[in-house]
Design a protein around this motif. Structure first.
Motif, short mmCIF file in Angstrom:
data_model
loop_
_atom_site.label_atom_id
_atom_site.label_comp_id
_atom_site.label_asym_id
_atom_site.label_seq_id
_atom_site.Cartn_x
_atom_site.Cartn_y
_atom_site.Cartn_z
N GLU A 8 0.72 -1.28 -0.01
CA GLU A 8 0.11 0.10 -0.04
C GLU A 8 0.78 1.50 -0.08
O GLU A 8 0.39 2.30 -0.71
CB GLU A 8 -0.87 0.06 1.38
CG GLU A 8 -2.28 1.06 1.34
CD GLU A 8 -3.06 0.83 2.30
OE1 GLU A 8 -3.67 -0.30 2.54
OE2 GLU A 8 -3.41 1.99 2.80
N ALA A 9 2.20 1.29 0.84
CA ALA A 9 2.99 2.39 0.70
C ALA A 9 3.65 2.79 -0.62
O ALA A 9 3.58 3.83 -0.96
CB ALA A 9 4.00 2.16 1.83
N ASP A 10 3.82 1.76 -1.39
CA ASP A 10 4.53 1.93 -2.64
C ASP A 10 3.26 2.66 -3.46
O ASP A 10 3.49 3.54 -4.33
CB ASP A 10 4.92 0.50 -3.25
CG ASP A 10 6.22 0.05 -2.78
OD1 ASP A 10 6.80 0.70 -1.80
OD2 ASP A 10 6.70 -0.97 -3.16
N VAL A 89 -1.39 9.82 -16.94
CA VAL A 89 -2.61 10.30 -16.21
C VAL A 89 -3.25 9.22 -15.31
O VAL A 89 -2.86 8.18 -15.27
CB VAL A 89 -3.56 10.55 -17.43
CG1 VAL A 89 -3.34 11.69 -18.21
CG2 VAL A 89 -4.23 9.23 -18.27
N PHE A 90 -4.23 9.74 -14.36
CA PHE A 90 -4.88 9.03 -13.29
C PHE A 90 -5.78 8.05 -14.08
O PHE A 90 -6.61 8.58 -14.68
CB PHE A 90 -5.26 9.67 -12.21
CG PHE A 90 -4.33 10.14 -11.30
CD1 PHE A 90 -3.35 9.35 -10.62
CD2 PHE A 90 -4.22 11.47 -10.95
CE1 PHE A 90 -2.52 9.90 -9.66
CE2 PHE A 90 -3.38 12.18 -10.15
CZ PHE A 90 -2.36 11.14 -9.52
N THR A 91 -6.25 6.85 -13.45
CA THR A 91 -7.22 6.34 -14.02
C THR A 91 -8.48 6.85 -12.88
O THR A 91 -7.89 7.43 -11.77
CB THR A 91 -7.43 4.75 -13.63
OG1 THR A 91 -7.04 4.86 -12.23
CG2 THR A 91 -6.14 4.06 -14.53
N GLU A 92 -9.75 6.52 -13.11
CA GLU A 92 -10.54 7.08 -11.99
C GLU A 92 -10.10 6.40 -10.46
O GLU A 92 -10.19 7.20 -9.72
CB GLU A 92 -12.03 6.43 -12.48
CG GLU A 92 -13.07 7.10 -12.10
CD GLU A 92 -14.42 6.40 -12.58
OE1 GLU A 92 -15.28 6.02 -11.87
OE2 GLU A 92 -14.51 6.38 -13.82
N ARG A 93 -9.64 5.11 -10.70
CA ARG A 93 -9.14 4.43 -9.32
C ARG A 93 -8.39 5.24 -8.83
O ARG A 93 -8.32 5.59 -7.43
CB ARG A 93 -9.10 3.03 -9.70
CG ARG A 93 -8.31 2.35 -8.51
CD ARG A 93 -7.78 0.79 -9.04
NE ARG A 93 -8.82 0.27 -9.86
CZ ARG A 93 -9.31 -0.53 -9.48
NH1 ARG A 93 -9.55 -0.80 -7.92
NH2 ARG A 93 -10.40 -1.17 -10.12
N GLY A 94 -7.19 5.40 -9.65
CA GLY A 94 -5.87 6.04 -9.18
C GLY A 94 -6.16 7.58 -8.52
O GLY A 94 -5.77 7.87 -7.34
N GLN A 198 -7.10 -2.18 -3.65
CA GLN A 198 -6.97 -3.40 -4.09
C GLN A 198 -6.54 -3.49 -5.71
O GLN A 198 -5.73 -4.54 -6.13
CB GLN A 198 -8.26 -4.41 -3.97
CG GLN A 198 -8.50 -4.60 -2.66
CD GLN A 198 -7.75 -5.40 -1.97
OE1 GLN A 198 -6.99 -6.32 -2.55
NE2 GLN A 198 -7.19 -4.69 -0.84
N GLY A 199 -6.90 -2.43 -6.42
CA GLY A 199 -6.41 -2.64 -7.84
C GLY A 199 -7.47 -3.40 -8.56
O GLY A 199 -8.06 -3.95 -7.97
N ASP A 200 -7.17 -3.45 -9.85
CA ASP A 200 -7.84 -4.45 -10.88
C ASP A 200 -6.76 -5.21 -11.53
O ASP A 200 -5.99 -4.75 -12.09
CB ASP A 200 -8.74 -3.65 -11.75
CG ASP A 200 -9.73 -4.43 -12.27
OD1 ASP A 200 -9.78 -5.46 -12.04
OD2 ASP A 200 -10.40 -3.86 -13.37
N ALA A 201 -6.78 -6.52 -11.45
CA ALA A 201 -5.96 -7.33 -12.52
C ALA A 201 -5.68 -7.01 -13.68
O ALA A 201 -7.10 -6.73 -14.21
CB ALA A 201 -6.00 -8.89 -11.72
N PRO A 202 -4.77 -7.19 -14.30
CA PRO A 202 -4.64 -6.85 -15.62
C PRO A 202 -5.78 -7.96 -16.76
O PRO A 202 -5.85 -9.17 -16.25
CB PRO A 202 -3.34 -6.97 -16.22
CG PRO A 202 -2.59 -7.79 -15.12
CD PRO A 202 -3.55 -7.60 -13.72
#
Ligand SMILES: [Zn+2]
Length: 252
Positions: A8-10, A89-94, A198-202
């Motif tokens: 999470e820190a990264d 750019v950021f994604t919505e999640r980012g 959590q992110g979204d797997a590729p």
């Protein structure tokens, strides 16, 4: 091989670094911020002032780039083209994550001012920033129930637009009257933040071909390769691409 999940820190560090150069730089510049590079461009842009500057100092450049690529693969960051130049750019999640953390960062600065007994400085640094983040700062200020924010809010009110001023007024009122925060809203935001982290797997993508309209596979591996090379995503299926190349060749 699937790269190791980032801590999470990264994730937060990379998002914070990316925030400095949104739509202005690519992955190698981001890597330089995180590595703490003394390169001219980094210093000229004042990127050494970023709080995460040099946070991956001891990590090999290659590994920093791998971490950044993991962020692309898991839907935290994206590439947009400015002419031929690939920009982060950021994604919505980012952006959901970064604006929350950035809002906290602004309030931590106020806390520091309070500790130093500092009166409100020129608040124009908050003007013309992303509106969603600005409103989030205000919501968090309201939820804090910290009356010591009021002088900063008052000063801020002097310089911002009507929509923001109205919101500031309402926050000041809440703080003055000691209104109970909306704990449910706070909790919902925390849950969403956790989920976003959590992110979204590729995933393989199926792109519709511009030419023939058929869908074609753009695999995870191809996506990674294209990004690394700074290529645009393909617009045509392999067959149509081949045909175009052939006709270019014949015209020649
Ligand atoms: Zn096609």
């Amino acid at each position: 091989m699937e790269a190791k999940r980032l801590s999470e820190a990264d994730i937060l560090a990379i998002l914070r670094g990316a925030d400095e150069l949104i739509a202005q730089g690519g992955r190698s510049l981001l890597a330089k911020i995180l590595k703490g590079s003394r390169e001219k461009k980094v210093l000229e842009l004042g990127l050494d002032d970023c709080p995460v500057y040099g946070c991956f100092k001891g990590v090999k450049l290659e590994e920093v780039l791998e971490k950044i690529d993991w962020m692309f693969d898991h839907d935290f960051l994206d590439i947009e083209y400015s002419g031929k130049l690939p920009m982060i750019v950021f994604t919505e999640r980012g952006w959901y994550i970064e604006r929350d953390k950035r809002a906290d960062e602004f309030l931590r600065e106020w806390d520091k001012w309070i500790a130093e007994d500092r009166s409100a400085p020129d608040m124009t640094y908050l003007k013309d920033r992303n509106r969603k983040m600005i409103f989030l700062i205000l919501e968090k200020a309201r939820e804090s129930q910290n009356k010591q924010y009021i002088p900063y809010l008052e000063a801020w009110k002097q310089i911002d637009y009507r929509k923001v001023r109205e919101r500031i007024t309402s926050v000041i009122q809440s703080l003055e009257t000691g209104e109970t925060p909306d704990f449910q809203a706070i909790q919902e935001r925390e849950v969403m933040l956790k989920e976003a982290l959590q992110g979204d797997a590729p995933q393989d993508l199926y792109i519709k071909c511009w030419e023939c309209g058929n869908r074609f596979l753009f695999s995870i591996g191809e996506q990674q390769f294209y990004r690394k090379m700074g290529f645009h995503d393909p617009k045509r299926c392999p067959e149509c691409r081949m045909e175009r190349e052939m006709s270019d060749f014949l015209d020649f």
